[in-house]
Scaffold this motif. Structure first.
Motif, PDB file in Angstrom:
ATOM      1  N   LYS A 295       0.885  -1.268   0.031  1.00  0.00           N
ATOM      2  CA  LYS A 295      -0.143   0.025  -0.065  1.00  0.00           C
ATOM      3  C   LYS A 295       0.939   1.083   0.100  1.00  0.00           C
ATOM      4  CE  LYS A 295      -3.767  -2.485   2.378  1.00  0.00           C
ATOM      5  NZ  LYS A 295      -3.024  -3.904   2.457  1.00  0.00           N
ATOM      6  N   ARG A 296       1.955   1.292   0.789  1.00  0.00           N
ATOM      7  CA  ARG A 296       2.698   2.348   0.990  1.00  0.00           C
ATOM      8  C   ARG A 296       3.437   2.611  -0.501  1.00  0.00           C
ATOM      9  NH1 ARG A 296       5.492   0.021   6.348  1.00  0.00           N
ATOM     10  NH2 ARG A 296       3.940   0.573   7.709  1.00  0.00           N
ATOM     11  N   VAL A 297       3.687   1.739  -1.340  1.00  0.00           N
ATOM     12  CA  VAL A 297       4.357   1.873  -2.550  1.00  0.00           C
ATOM     13  C   VAL A 297       3.359   2.625  -3.386  1.00  0.00           C
ATOM     14  CG1 VAL A 297       5.534   0.584  -4.547  1.00  0.00           C
ATOM     15  CG2 VAL A 297       6.252   0.153  -2.397  1.00  0.00           C
ATOM     16  N   SER A 298       2.278   2.055  -3.542  1.00  0.00           N
ATOM     17  CA  SER A 298       1.148   2.328  -4.378  1.00  0.00           C
ATOM     18  C   SER A 298       0.779   3.697  -4.043  1.00  0.00           C
ATOM     19  CB  SER A 298      -0.266   1.491  -4.125  1.00  0.00           C
ATOM     20  OG  SER A 298      -1.162   2.027  -5.205  1.00  0.00           O
ATOM     21  N   HIS A 299       0.750   4.291  -2.797  1.00  0.00           N
ATOM     22  CA  HIS A 299       0.222   5.520  -2.525  1.00  0.00           C
ATOM     23  C   HIS A 299       1.587   6.604  -2.717  1.00  0.00           C
ATOM     24  CE1 HIS A 299      -2.690   3.515   0.768  1.00  0.00           C
ATOM     25  NE2 HIS A 299      -2.873   3.356  -0.610  1.00  0.00           N
ATOM     26  N   ASP A 300       2.424   6.274  -3.366  1.00  0.00           N
ATOM     27  CA  ASP A 300       3.433   7.310  -3.341  1.00  0.00           C
ATOM     28  C   ASP A 300       4.052   7.467  -5.100  1.00  0.00           C
ATOM     29  OD1 ASP A 300       5.699   8.783  -3.080  1.00  0.00           O
ATOM     30  OD2 ASP A 300       7.305   7.251  -2.836  1.00  0.00           O
ATOM     31  N   PRO A 301       3.466   8.028  -5.746  1.00  0.00           N
ATOM     32  CA  PRO A 301       3.638   8.435  -7.143  1.00  0.00           C
ATOM     33  C   PRO A 301       5.080   8.968  -7.246  1.00  0.00           C
ATOM     34  CG  PRO A 301       1.542   9.328  -6.759  1.00  0.00           C
ATOM     35  CD  PRO A 301       2.235   8.810  -5.261  1.00  0.00           C
ATOM     36  N   THR A 302       5.791   9.630  -6.392  1.00  0.00           N
ATOM     37  CA  THR A 302       7.244   9.934  -6.507  1.00  0.00           C
ATOM     38  C   THR A 302       8.133   8.790  -6.648  1.00  0.00           C
ATOM     39  OG1 THR A 302       7.822   9.983  -3.981  1.00  0.00           O
ATOM     40  CG2 THR A 302       6.582  11.974  -5.042  1.00  0.00           C
ATOM     41  N   CYS A 303       7.583   7.545  -6.236  1.00  0.00           N
ATOM     42  CA  CYS A 303       8.418   6.316  -6.281  1.00  0.00           C
ATOM     43  C   CYS A 303       9.871   6.479  -5.426  1.00  0.00           C
ATOM     44  CB  CYS A 303       8.970   6.014  -7.550  1.00  0.00           C
ATOM     45  SG  CYS A 303       7.574   5.546  -8.794  1.00  0.00           S
ATOM     46  N   THR A 304       9.863   7.187  -4.349  1.00  0.00           N
ATOM     47  CA  THR A 304      10.812   7.667  -3.465  1.00  0.00           C
ATOM     48  C   THR A 304      10.547   6.835  -2.004  1.00  0.00           C
ATOM     49  OG1 THR A 304      10.004   9.603  -2.487  1.00  0.00           O
ATOM     50  CG2 THR A 304      11.534   9.728  -4.330  1.00  0.00           C
ATOM     51  N   HIS A 305       9.685   6.329  -1.826  1.00  0.00           N
ATOM     52  CA  HIS A 305       9.254   5.546  -0.412  1.00  0.00           C
ATOM     53  C   HIS A 305      10.194   4.571  -0.339  1.00  0.00           C
ATOM     54  CE1 HIS A 305       7.492   3.305   2.806  1.00  0.00           C
ATOM     55  NE2 HIS A 305       7.356   2.147   2.052  1.00  0.00           N
ATOM     56  N   GLU A 306      10.779   4.473   0.756  1.00  0.00           N
ATOM     57  CA  GLU A 306      11.735   3.407   1.103  1.00  0.00           C
ATOM     58  C   GLU A 306      11.132   2.149   1.980  1.00  0.00           C
ATOM     59  OE1 GLU A 306      15.294   5.080   3.002  1.00  0.00           O
ATOM     60  OE2 GLU A 306      16.122   5.814   1.061  1.00  0.00           O
ATOM     61  N   THR A 316      14.124   1.716  -2.153  1.00  0.00           N
ATOM     62  CA  THR A 316      12.965   2.071  -2.695  1.00  0.00           C
ATOM     63  C   THR A 316      12.580   0.784  -3.781  1.00  0.00           C
ATOM     64  OG1 THR A 316      14.326   2.706  -4.602  1.00  0.00           O
ATOM     65  CG2 THR A 316      13.903   4.422  -2.883  1.00  0.00           C
ATOM     66  N   ALA A 317      11.321   0.896  -4.050  1.00  0.00           N
ATOM     67  CA  ALA A 317      10.835  -0.298  -5.145  1.00  0.00           C
ATOM     68  C   ALA A 317      11.653  -0.282  -6.271  1.00  0.00           C
ATOM     69  CB  ALA A 317       9.391   0.295  -5.496  1.00  0.00           C
ATOM     70  N   ILE A 318      12.320   0.994  -6.847  1.00  0.00           N
ATOM     71  CA  ILE A 318      13.186   0.703  -8.016  1.00  0.00           C
ATOM     72  C   ILE A 318      14.500   0.151  -7.613  1.00  0.00           C
ATOM     73  CG2 ILE A 318      14.545   2.439  -9.394  1.00  0.00           C
ATOM     74  CD1 ILE A 318      12.158   4.470  -9.335  1.00  0.00           C
ATOM     75  N   ASN A 319      14.903   0.542  -6.607  1.00  0.00           N
ATOM     76  CA  ASN A 319      16.086  -0.243  -6.130  1.00  0.00           C
ATOM     77  C   ASN A 319      15.965  -1.765  -6.272  1.00  0.00           C
ATOM     78  OD1 ASN A 319      17.790   1.905  -6.184  1.00  0.00           O
ATOM     79  ND2 ASN A 319      17.483   2.477  -4.016  1.00  0.00           N
ATOM     80  N   ILE A 320      15.052  -2.265  -5.440  1.00  0.00           N
ATOM     81  CA  ILE A 320      14.736  -3.524  -5.257  1.00  0.00           C
ATOM     82  C   ILE A 320      14.408  -4.398  -6.566  1.00  0.00           C
ATOM     83  CG2 ILE A 320      12.946  -5.296  -4.549  1.00  0.00           C
ATOM     84  CD1 ILE A 320      12.433  -3.516  -1.973  1.00  0.00           C
ATOM     85  N   LEU A 321      13.786  -3.442  -7.386  1.00  0.00           N
ATOM     86  CA  LEU A 321      13.512  -4.087  -8.943  1.00  0.00           C
ATOM     87  C   LEU A 321      14.973  -4.266  -9.523  1.00  0.00           C
ATOM     88  CD1 LEU A 321      10.313  -2.479  -9.929  1.00  0.00           C
ATOM     89  CD2 LEU A 321      10.583  -5.042  -9.293  1.00  0.00           C
TER      90      LEU A 321
END
Length: 503
Positions: A295-306, A316-321
């Motif tokens: 939910k936290r990832v989805s709620h953050d359109p900046t994609c900066t949530h860690e 961040t989701a980007i780093n995990i991917l």
């Protein structure tokens, strides 16, 4: 092993001129009207191999003690096997298109897109029948014109599914599979999310989020698909030889209009499964609280949530991917589609990290967010109902009304395949899976089919049933059966030619 795959899409449905009409009734009208006007394949579905409540963890809730026999036109049961080998039917009050089995993400993306054409054709059929005041259901009035949406929420708390399916080995340890998939499923939404106006299951809060489905997941692992949903679904229903295979039934994705999002959704997941079955270790990416993080990832359109990892790190989701991609890149035996997916995966991550809106020409959620931002920048409040209208209009599958299709026409969203390629997939099954046989016999001998399923076709010969089993997904292909099908003038000749002696 080959990674056979396919998609299932439950479409949103409305009857604008009669909003009080039951969607179960309109969905049934939809499928039956399509069958009546477009194909001879009006067979019932064969439920013998169906086991939707059998759990990978070792138990079976046994919905059916015996195999049900149902009228193919019954309310909520209507079913058609299409000429491209797909299943078009009513599921949980929605029309559902289950695409035929394919061998790669590229083909799977194209056959998923073909579903929109089937639904648009069904809408045209309903309109024609309405104009003539003809009903295809006994004891029911004609169905008013319908609208279809490729989305996942009604904005009032209900969600309907867009599922993926991947065949994998039964020897794969399910606990290790689950551990590896959960962080991937939680984070891949920054690429495959469809975007949504509203936060919370019933849109309790105003705002925009990346995923349509994220707010509806309440457990890490679950058999359920309509409540108490798990990030990993445990259904053990392989639609193949159960002693050798399982089917990963993925319910944690959005319905995509974007060909890029759909292609990457399928291609990335295929590669991660390949890595898991090649003993690649992803245990260091385990999340501390996946249900909260999705939910936290989805709620953050900046994609900066860690996200908080179990080992104390934050990524961040980007780093995990990026970690998933790097490990998949080391796999041996990659084909051209895998290589293309990896290249596109890396480029999308780079662009998301630089500026999420730089991907608005390829990804659904950023395309939608870019549209909405233009209104916000003019002073429109995020709670304004017109923004919810943009959300729903984007997912309209009618090319004349859809915001997505309008953006494509204006060159603001890129596509990967032409409309001609999609129409070929509408009219023809994949040639390298058993879907070839299912689609071709439905087209050629539809009147002689008693029942059909993913694993078999039951033909009627002189009033007697004859089941043709298709337990292997790579059997009954064009190479194997094409000449026999072309040379058979009737079902009797066909069954004789493929080795059925007692017909």
């Amino acid at each position: 092993m080959k990674r056979f795959m396919g998609t299932e899409t439950e479409y949103g449905i409305t009857t604008p001129d009669a909003p009080e009409l039951s969607q179960l009734l309109s969905s049934t009208h939809t499928v039956v009207a399509y069958a009546a006007m477009n194909t001879a394949a009006r067979s019932r579905w064969d439920y013998e191999e169906e086991a939707p409540l059998k759990d990978t963890r070792g138990f079976d809730l046994q919905r059916y003690r015996t195999v049900p026999i149902v009228d193919p036109n019954a309310m909520g049961i209507a079913n058609v096997v299409t000429v491209n080998g797909a299943r078009f039917y009513v599921d949980h009050g929605h029309p559902e298109y289950s695409a035929p089995e394919t061998t790669n993400a590229w083909d799977a993306m194209i056959y998923d897109a073909a579903g929109d054409t089937y639904l648009n054709t069904a809408a045209a059929n309903i309109q024609e029948l309405w104009d003539q005041q003809v009903s295809v259901l006994d004891r029911n009035d004609p169905c008013p014109p319908v609208k279809f949406y490729k989305n996942n929420v009604d904005g009032k708390g209900q969600s309907y599914g867009s599922h993926e399916n991947y065949l994998y080995s039964r020897n794969t340890d399910f606990a290790r599979l689950t551990q590896a998939l959960i962080p991937f499923f939680v984070t891949r939404q920054v690429i495959i999310g469809a975007g949504r106006v509203g936060i919370g299951q019933a849109s309790e809060r105003d705002g925009f989020q990346i995923s349509q489905r994220a707010d509806y997941f309440e457990q890490e692992v679950s058999l359920e698909t309509t409540l108490n949903r798990g990030i990993v679904n445990t259904r053990d229903e392989p639609h193949a030889l159960a002693g050798r295979f399982r089917r990963l039934h993925v319910i944690v994705g959005d319905a995509n209009m974007s060909q890029y999002s759909n292609y990457l959704k399928l291609g990335m997941t295929k590669l991660v499964l390949d890595a898991i079955e090649s003993d690649v270790d992803f245990s260091d990416l385990t999340l501390k609280d996946p249900v909260a993080e999705i939910k936290r990832v989805s709620h953050d359109p900046t994609c900066t949530h860690e996200l908080s990892l179990a080992d104390g790190r934050s990524l961040t989701a980007i780093n995990i991917l990026r970690e998933y991609r790097a490990r998949c890149e080391q796999l041996e035996g990659k084909d051209d589609v895998d290589t293309h997916v990896l290249e596109m995966w890396g480029q999308i991550l780079d662009d998301l990290e630089r500026d999420p809106l730089s991907t608005a020409d390829r990804l659904d959620w950023t395309a939608k967010w870019a549209l909405i931002r233009t209104y916000l920048d003019r002073g429109v409040d995020i709670a304004d109902p017109k923004l919810k209208l943009i959300d729903i209009q984007y997912a309209d599958i009618d090319p004349a009304k859809s915001l997505y299709h309008a953006l494509v026409r204006k060159g603001r969203i890129k596509t990967l395949v032409s409309e001609e390629e999609i129409q070929r997939a509408v009219a023809n099954p994949p040639e390298n899976t058993r879907a070839y046989f299912r689609g071709k016999v439905s087209q050629k001998f539809g009147e002689d089919i008693i029942a059909a399923s993913w694993q078999s076709i039951i033909f009627s010969v002189n009033g007697s049933p004859h089941r043709v089993a298709m337990d292997f997904v790579d059997s009954f292909t064009k190479e194997e059966i094409g000449d026999v099908l072309n040379g058979s003038d009737n079902v009797y000749d066909l069954l004789k030619a493929i080795g059925y002696k007692h017909v």
